[in-house]
Write an enzyme that holds these catalytic residues in place. Structure first.
Site, PDB file in Angstrom:
ATOM      1  N   HIS A   1      -6.719 -10.986   7.353  1.00 16.56           N
ATOM      2  CA  HIS A   1      -7.352 -10.803   6.043  1.00 16.56           C
ATOM      3  C   HIS A   1      -8.658 -11.587   5.892  1.00 16.56           C
ATOM      4  O   HIS A   1      -9.062 -11.922   4.778  1.00 16.56           O
ATOM      5  CB  HIS A   1      -6.375 -11.212   4.927  1.00 16.56           C
TER       6      HIS A   1
ATOM      7  N   ASP B   1     -11.539 -10.330   6.445  1.00 16.10           N
ATOM      8  CA  ASP B   1     -12.617  -9.417   6.063  1.00 16.10           C
ATOM      9  C   ASP B   1     -12.346  -8.703   4.742  1.00 16.10           C
ATOM     10  O   ASP B   1     -13.075  -7.792   4.359  1.00 16.10           O
ATOM     11  CB  ASP B   1     -12.868  -8.388   7.166  1.00 16.10           C
ATOM     12  N   HIS B   2     -11.294  -9.104   4.046  1.00 17.55           N
ATOM     13  CA  HIS B   2     -11.019  -8.501   2.736  1.00 17.55           C
ATOM     14  C   HIS B   2     -10.027  -9.373   1.970  1.00 17.55           C
ATOM     15  O   HIS B   2      -9.373 -10.244   2.532  1.00 17.55           O
ATOM     16  CB  HIS B   2     -10.446  -7.087   2.885  1.00 17.55           C
TER      17      HIS B   2
ATOM     18  N   HIS C   1      -6.731  -8.892  -0.377  1.00 19.62           N
ATOM     19  CA  HIS C   1      -5.687  -7.922  -0.711  1.00 19.62           C
ATOM     20  C   HIS C   1      -4.997  -8.359  -1.996  1.00 19.62           C
ATOM     21  O   HIS C   1      -4.559  -9.500  -2.128  1.00 19.62           O
ATOM     22  CB  HIS C   1      -4.688  -7.870   0.447  1.00 19.62           C
TER      23      HIS C   1
ATOM     24  N   TYR D   1      -5.541 -16.019   5.861  1.00 17.19           N
ATOM     25  CA  TYR D   1      -4.253 -15.387   6.109  1.00 17.19           C
ATOM     26  C   TYR D   1      -4.461 -14.386   7.249  1.00 17.19           C
ATOM     27  O   TYR D   1      -5.458 -13.651   7.253  1.00 17.19           O
ATOM     28  CB  TYR D   1      -3.751 -14.668   4.857  1.00 17.19           C
TER      29      TYR D   1
ATOM     30  N   HIS E   1       0.837  -1.206   0.000  1.00 17.12           N
ATOM     31  CA  HIS E   1       0.000   0.000   0.000  1.00 17.12           C
ATOM     32  C   HIS E   1       0.872   1.256   0.000  1.00 17.12           C
ATOM     33  O   HIS E   1       0.474   2.295  -0.521  1.00 17.12           O
ATOM     34  CB  HIS E   1      -0.916   0.018   1.227  1.00 17.12           C
TER      35      HIS E   1
ATOM     36  N   ASP F   1      -7.338  -3.319  -1.380  1.00 18.09           N
ATOM     37  CA  ASP F   1      -8.093  -4.263  -0.561  1.00 18.09           C
ATOM     38  C   ASP F   1      -9.524  -4.279  -1.072  1.00 18.09           C
ATOM     39  O   ASP F   1     -10.156  -3.219  -1.208  1.00 18.09           O
ATOM     40  CB  ASP F   1      -8.060  -3.856   0.911  1.00 18.09           C
TER      41      ASP F   1
END
Length: 244
Positions: free
Chosen positions: A223, A225-226, A228, A220, A186, A193
């Protein structure tokens, strides 16, 4: 909205008129575009900045695990990506970028060169000038543009299902505030994301075939909730819940 509709109509006219008149892939340039206008047909063996501009827009149309270089050289990989782009949008898939291909690209982009379904604002909720990251502001913004075109490819491959970007570029300050990794992509502007529909696992699985070399998703740490996706010189995929 009006500009986008006008561009779609212009692209349609260009493609259909070419079919009626028997225009070949080597015909003259397509209509001018506010962002960038190609002035020649491109095929294997071509080189130059116009090839690089094309590569930015088709880099999301690659095979699993492959990454297309933005090197201005129209080689076999670029031709293959162009073929997949053409096929995805119902064009003759010959790997030659001519008027019909450019018209479709023109229809897909706004005046600032972003694809019509994504924006710089969406990829940068940190600050307005793209500063404070691991690279210069100009590089971070350029990386975000490349990311958006890959996301546009995923969106199309999923049946034009809207994608939700919850985080994009971050300065060090923004990254620290959300507890991001000190080596997070990022910070380079080339990560996004994704949340919402389709499922996070579907997003992780689909991303493998659209030029992303770093994919982290459910299973992972941090992660669930999203999903990447990013460019990383050292490719790494991990979404155990999704079988990746």
């Amino acid at each position: 909205m009006f500009r986008r509709m006008a561009r779609f109509l212009a692209a349609f006219v260009m493609i259909t008129s070419g079919a009626v008149a028997g225009v070949s892939a080597t015909a003259g340039p397509a209509h001018a575009d506010e962002c960038y206008t190609w002035s020649r047909t491109l095929s294997q063996g071509a080189s130059g900045s116009d090839v690089t501009q094309l590569q930015i827009r088709v880099a999301g149309w690659v095979t699993s695990g492959e990454r297309l270089s933005y090197d201005g050289q129209y080689g076999a990989r670029t031709a293959a990506a162009v073929k997949k782009f053409q096929s995805a949008y119902g064009l003759a898939a010959d790997g030659v970028a001519g008027p019909a291909t450019f018209s479709k690209i023109y229809a897909l982009q706004d005046a600032d060169c972003t694809p019509i379904h994504f924006s710089y604002a969406e990829l940068n909720r940190c600050n307005s000038d793209w500063s404070g990251g691991a690279v210069s502001a100009a590089t971070a913004k350029a990386n975000a543009l490349k990311t958006m075109w890959k996301l546009e490819a995923i969106r199309r491959a999923l049946g034009d299902v809207p994608l939700t970007v919850s985080s994009g570029f971050r300065s060090y300050a923004c990254n620290n505030a959300v507890g991001g990794s000190s080596t997070s992509r990022h910070l380079y502007g080339d990560a996004a994301d994704l949340t919402g529909s389709p499922t996070l696992c579907r997003l992780a699985q689909q991303s493998r075939t659209h030029g992303f070399s770093e994919i982290l998703g459910p299973g992972y740490p941090g992660h669930n909730d999203h999903t990447h996706v990013a460019f990383d010189p050292s490719p790494y995929w991990s979404a155990p819940t999704c079988g990746i």
